[in-house]
Motif scaffolding. Structure first.
Motif, PDB file in Angstrom:
ATOM      1  N   GLN A 114      32.765  34.525  24.401  1.00 13.90           N
ATOM      2  CA  GLN A 114      31.839  33.711  23.626  1.00 13.90           C
ATOM      3  C   GLN A 114      31.693  34.377  22.265  1.00 13.90           C
ATOM      4  OE1 GLN A 114      28.848  34.032  26.954  1.00 13.90           O
ATOM      5  NE2 GLN A 114      28.488  31.911  26.378  1.00 13.90           N
ATOM      6  N   ASP A 158      40.680  32.272  20.353  1.00 13.41           N
ATOM      7  CA  ASP A 158      40.575  31.016  21.095  1.00 13.41           C
ATOM      8  C   ASP A 158      41.984  30.536  21.403  1.00 13.41           C
ATOM      9  OD1 ASP A 158      39.646  28.757  22.310  1.00 13.41           O
ATOM     10  OD2 ASP A 158      39.184  27.688  20.451  1.00 13.41           O
ATOM     11  N   TYR A 196      34.768  27.586  29.408  1.00 15.85           N
ATOM     12  CA  TYR A 196      34.713  27.881  27.986  1.00 15.85           C
ATOM     13  C   TYR A 196      35.164  29.322  27.679  1.00 15.85           C
ATOM     14  CZ  TYR A 196      31.815  23.696  28.171  1.00 15.85           C
ATOM     15  OH  TYR A 196      31.345  22.429  28.402  1.00 15.85           O
TER      16      TYR A 196
END
Length: 465
Positions: A114, A158, A196
């Motif tokens: 994150q 990412d 995620y």
């Protein structure tokens, strides 16, 4: 379905060369590492890889933080409590860093994937040397080399979650070992942050998994646990192989006596998998099948893609096809909007199924998930009350489930020895049940016939036949 991609060979080669340079520069010194791990079995296995990589760089394990030259926190982001604990533990190391500026402190794992949390952590603790996400594990030697040269490093990419095969692994010694078969998750349950931070699903090949299991067998492993966020959706595109096919292939590996797997999502559990469990003698008769709630309304809000009827039909198929199968589960109480009626339906389902164990949690909002923004968040005192009532019902079912074993016989794979008092060997039946019986370390790694003579709170007591 996306084709799984390997980490670029150039990155793996670069990491190996960095590890060699670090090792050569140590000039015979043996600095020590300490890894503190939070979360699930996937995180534990990642820590085994971190340990293997650090040892390829010339580091040795330390039994404590106090004796370490490098300290890693491998983080979990599933629950808010874990995040607070990590921040607290890093803060507690400031004094040690002040006294020894050469001490290296690093944080990795799901929480660091994150980016906002990683940035916050890196800014809040200026003495923190290294932060990296789940996608950068194979790059650890490169990052460590930069830190040793005086840089602070933060790397969170990412990426699509390419698979890095062949990383060194320092496994915890034992007859039971973990093997990761897939990474990521496609389910996007409304309360869960995993998709995620772990990325979308991608599966290793059957060939690479079987090769790893064969190597573990040669090193003395007797039991393998296949790991994935949802093993039921495993699929190797190149080999056109689903999870039942993989399970059959692993069961054929010589020297391996038992094969377990977790976790299974109810929406993807197939009839073929149940058949494999019944037909393959090495496939353990245990399945971890998270239900999360017994209320159809809450299951829909959770985006679980099954209802109570579907879940119970799976349980019925398991019980009819594999009569001695043991079920364990996960349950969340206090999900946004959960009424007393919804909660009562969960209690009724737990009584009906009769789980061997249930991992129960109060709902914890995670930033970035849909559930965190839902109305009707439940007060903490209500969550606490429901959790206690649920645990009481789980305990009653556990006692009934354990009592049925008294007088029965079974085969235990001995995992260890407890020497608190009379030496007691311990290990599991083919099901989930742990059994303790008089015995010493000489039995570790062997299969022993045991008769069950009694029960403890979470386990069985027995005697050698």
């Amino acid at each position: 379905m996306r084709k799984d991609i390997a980490v670029p060979k150039s990155e793996l080669d670069s990491a190996r060369k960095a590890a060699e340079r670090i090792n050569n520069n140590l000039s015979g010194r043996k600095p020590a590492y300490f890894i503190e791990t939070y979360g699930c079995q996937m995180n534990e296995h990642d820590s085994e890889k971190i340990a293997g990589i650090l040892e390829s760089c010339g580091y040795v394990p330390s039994e404590s933080k106090a004796g370490a030259n490098i300290i890693f926190f491998n983080t979990c982001c599933v629950r808010d409590h874990a995040e607070k604990k990590v921040f607290g533990n890093i803060g507690a190391l400031k004094k040690a860093k002040d006294e020894d500026p050469s001490l290296i402190i690093g944080v990795c794992g799901c929480m660091m994937q994150q980016k906002a949390v990683a940035d916050k952590l890196f800014k809040r603790f200026p003495y923190l040397d290294m932060v990296f996400g789940t996608n950068e594990l194979h790059m650890l030697p490169n990052l460590l080399e930069k830190v040793l040269e005086g840089e602070r490093v933060e790397l969170v990419r990412d990426m699509e979650g390419e698979i890095a095969e062949g990383l060194p692994v320092k496994r915890v010694e034992g007859v039971s070992q973990f093997v990761t078969i897939m990474y990521g998750c496609n389910n996007f349950c409304s309360y869960c942050i995993v998709p995620y931070v772990r990325g979308r699903e991608r599966s290793r090949s059957v060939k690479s998994i079987v090769a790893e299991v064969e190597a573990l067998s040669q090193e003395g492993a007797k039991e393998i646990t296949l790991l994935g966020q949802n093993v039921n959706s495993y699929y190797s595109e190149d080999e056109n192989a689903d999870f039942p096919a993989l399970l059959r292939a692993v069961c054929k590996v010589e020297g391996i006596e038992r094969v377990r797997f977790m976790t299974s999502h109810p929406k993807d559990l197939s009839d073929e998998l149940i058949r494999v469990m019944a037909e393959e003698s090495k496939a353990c008769h245990h399945i971890h099948l998270p239900v999360q709630s017994g209320s159809d309304r809450i299951l829909k809000l959770m985006n679980r893609h099954y209802d109570r009827k579907k879940y119970l039909s799976i349980v019925e198929k398991l019980n009819s096809t594999v009569p001695d199968a043991e079920l364990t589960t996960d349950i969340i109480v206090g999900f946004p909007g959960e009424t007393e009626e919804d909660f009562e339906q969960t209690l009724e389902l737990v009584k009906e199924v009769g789980y061997s164990a249930a991992y129960t949690f109060k709902y914890s909002p995670r930033a970035g998930t849909k559930a965190a923004e839902m109305p009707d968040q439940i007060p903490d005192d209500v969550k606490k009350d429901r959790l206690k009532r649920l645990n009481d019902v789980v305990a009653e079912g556990l006692k009934r489930g354990n009592d049925k074993y008294i007088g029965k016989e079974g085969v235990v794979l001995v995992e260890g020895c407890d020497r608190r008092g009379e030496p007691m060997a311990f290990g599991k039946l083919p099901s989930f049940k742990m059994v303790y019986f008089p015995g010493d370390e000489s039995l570790i790694g062997t299969m022993q016939n045991v008769r069950i003579t009694g029960t403890a709170k979470n386990s069985l007591m027995g005697e050698l036949i």
